[in-house]
Design a protein around this motif. Sequence first.
Motif, PDB file in Angstrom:
ATOM      1  N   ALA A  82       0.804  -1.219   0.000  1.00 56.68           N
ATOM      2  CA  ALA A  82       0.000   0.000   0.000  1.00 56.68           C
ATOM      3  C   ALA A  82       0.841   1.275   0.000  1.00 56.68           C
ATOM      4  CB  ALA A  82      -0.944   0.001   1.194  1.00 56.68           C
ATOM      5  N   VAL A  83       2.113   1.192   0.383  1.00 58.23           N
ATOM      6  CA  VAL A  83       2.959   2.388   0.406  1.00 58.23           C
ATOM      7  C   VAL A  83       3.900   2.474  -0.798  1.00 58.23           C
ATOM      8  CG1 VAL A  83       2.860   2.749   2.886  1.00 58.23           C
ATOM      9  CG2 VAL A  83       4.654   1.297   1.931  1.00 58.23           C
ATOM     10  N   GLN A  84       3.785   1.528  -1.691  1.00 61.38           N
ATOM     11  CA  GLN A  84       4.572   1.586  -2.915  1.00 61.38           C
ATOM     12  C   GLN A  84       4.007   2.683  -3.819  1.00 61.38           C
ATOM     13  OE1 GLN A  84       7.346  -0.232  -2.985  1.00 61.38           O
ATOM     14  NE2 GLN A  84       6.665  -0.990  -0.993  1.00 61.38           N
ATOM     15  N   PRO A  85       4.783   3.212  -4.748  1.00 57.19           N
ATOM     16  CA  PRO A  85       4.255   4.232  -5.663  1.00 57.19           C
ATOM     17  C   PRO A  85       2.948   3.760  -6.313  1.00 57.19           C
ATOM     18  CG  PRO A  85       6.612   4.035  -5.948  1.00 57.19           C
ATOM     19  CD  PRO A  85       6.188   2.924  -5.007  1.00 57.19           C
ATOM     20  N   GLY A  86       1.940   4.613  -6.226  1.00 60.02           N
ATOM     21  CA  GLY A  86       0.627   4.274  -6.765  1.00 60.02           C
ATOM     22  C   GLY A  86      -0.267   3.563  -5.764  1.00 60.02           C
ATOM     23  N   GLY A  87       0.289   3.182  -4.607  1.00 59.43           N
ATOM     24  CA  GLY A  87      -0.491   2.482  -3.589  1.00 59.43           C
ATOM     25  C   GLY A  87      -1.387   3.430  -2.811  1.00 59.43           C
ATOM     26  N   LEU A  88      -2.386   2.886  -2.156  1.00 56.52           N
ATOM     27  CA  LEU A  88      -3.376   3.648  -1.408  1.00 56.52           C
ATOM     28  C   LEU A  88      -2.755   4.569  -0.357  1.00 56.52           C
ATOM     29  CD1 LEU A  88      -6.399   4.117  -0.824  1.00 56.52           C
ATOM     30  CD2 LEU A  88      -6.285   2.173   0.749  1.00 56.52           C
ATOM     31  N   PHE A  89      -1.684   4.094   0.311  1.00 57.23           N
ATOM     32  CA  PHE A  89      -1.069   4.866   1.390  1.00 57.23           C
ATOM     33  C   PHE A  89       0.314   5.400   1.003  1.00 57.23           C
ATOM     34  CE2 PHE A  89      -3.565   1.772   4.179  1.00 57.23           C
ATOM     35  CZ  PHE A  89      -4.651   2.644   4.292  1.00 57.23           C
ATOM     36  N   HIS A  90       0.567   5.610  -0.276  1.00 58.97           N
ATOM     37  CA  HIS A  90       1.902   5.989  -0.738  1.00 58.97           C
ATOM     38  C   HIS A  90       2.479   7.181   0.019  1.00 58.97           C
ATOM     39  CE1 HIS A  90       5.369   6.608  -3.229  1.00 58.97           C
ATOM     40  NE2 HIS A  90       4.934   7.791  -3.623  1.00 58.97           N
ATOM     41  N   THR A  91       1.698   8.213   0.291  1.00 56.08           N
ATOM     42  CA  THR A  91       2.214   9.404   0.963  1.00 56.08           C
ATOM     43  C   THR A  91       1.988   9.382   2.473  1.00 56.08           C
ATOM     44  OG1 THR A  91       0.158  10.610   0.582  1.00 56.08           O
ATOM     45  CG2 THR A  91       1.907  10.831  -1.087  1.00 56.08           C
ATOM     46  N   LEU A  92       1.283   8.410   2.981  1.00 54.36           N
ATOM     47  CA  LEU A  92       0.944   8.371   4.402  1.00 54.36           C
ATOM     48  C   LEU A  92       2.158   8.365   5.335  1.00 54.36           C
ATOM     49  CD1 LEU A  92      -1.435   8.407   6.316  1.00 54.36           C
ATOM     50  CD2 LEU A  92      -1.470   5.912   6.230  1.00 54.36           C
TER      51      LEU A  92
END
Length: 141
Positions: A82-92
């Motif tokens: 989810a934190v990978q580029p394009g993932g839901l939480f990328h900037t979280l």
Amino acid sequence: MSTITAAVAPLTTQDAEALVGAARTAAEAAGVAAAVTVLDAGGHLLAFRRDDRAVLIAGETSTRKAYTALQLNAPTADLVDAVQPGGLFHTLPTALDRPLLFIAGGVPVHRDGRLIGAVGVGGGAPEQDHGFATAAVDSLV
């Protein structure tokens, strides 16, 4: 018509010590020197233990993993993509004051279907830490 929600017993210090003990037992059986953090539902520290041989950063990672699992009510192992580029939480990870850590090893603790805390383990490979944390949560009765 009113709805009454039954109270759920909070995570106690006795529960927290049992979680730490179970995670440490699992880590020791695998030959891993680990750190274990247990947080209550409010994100407050209930228990912490770092093996003398664990790398110093394991303490910090175990705490961040527990905090992340608690805040998102999900095992950190399930959130890595989810934190990978394009993932839901990328900037979280950079959007909050308190740092999250999206590495396997954090697991929420539920009682009667309600979130009551989280456990985080650091010191081993991410998959190992996840296994130790899961074993601890599974041991809680």
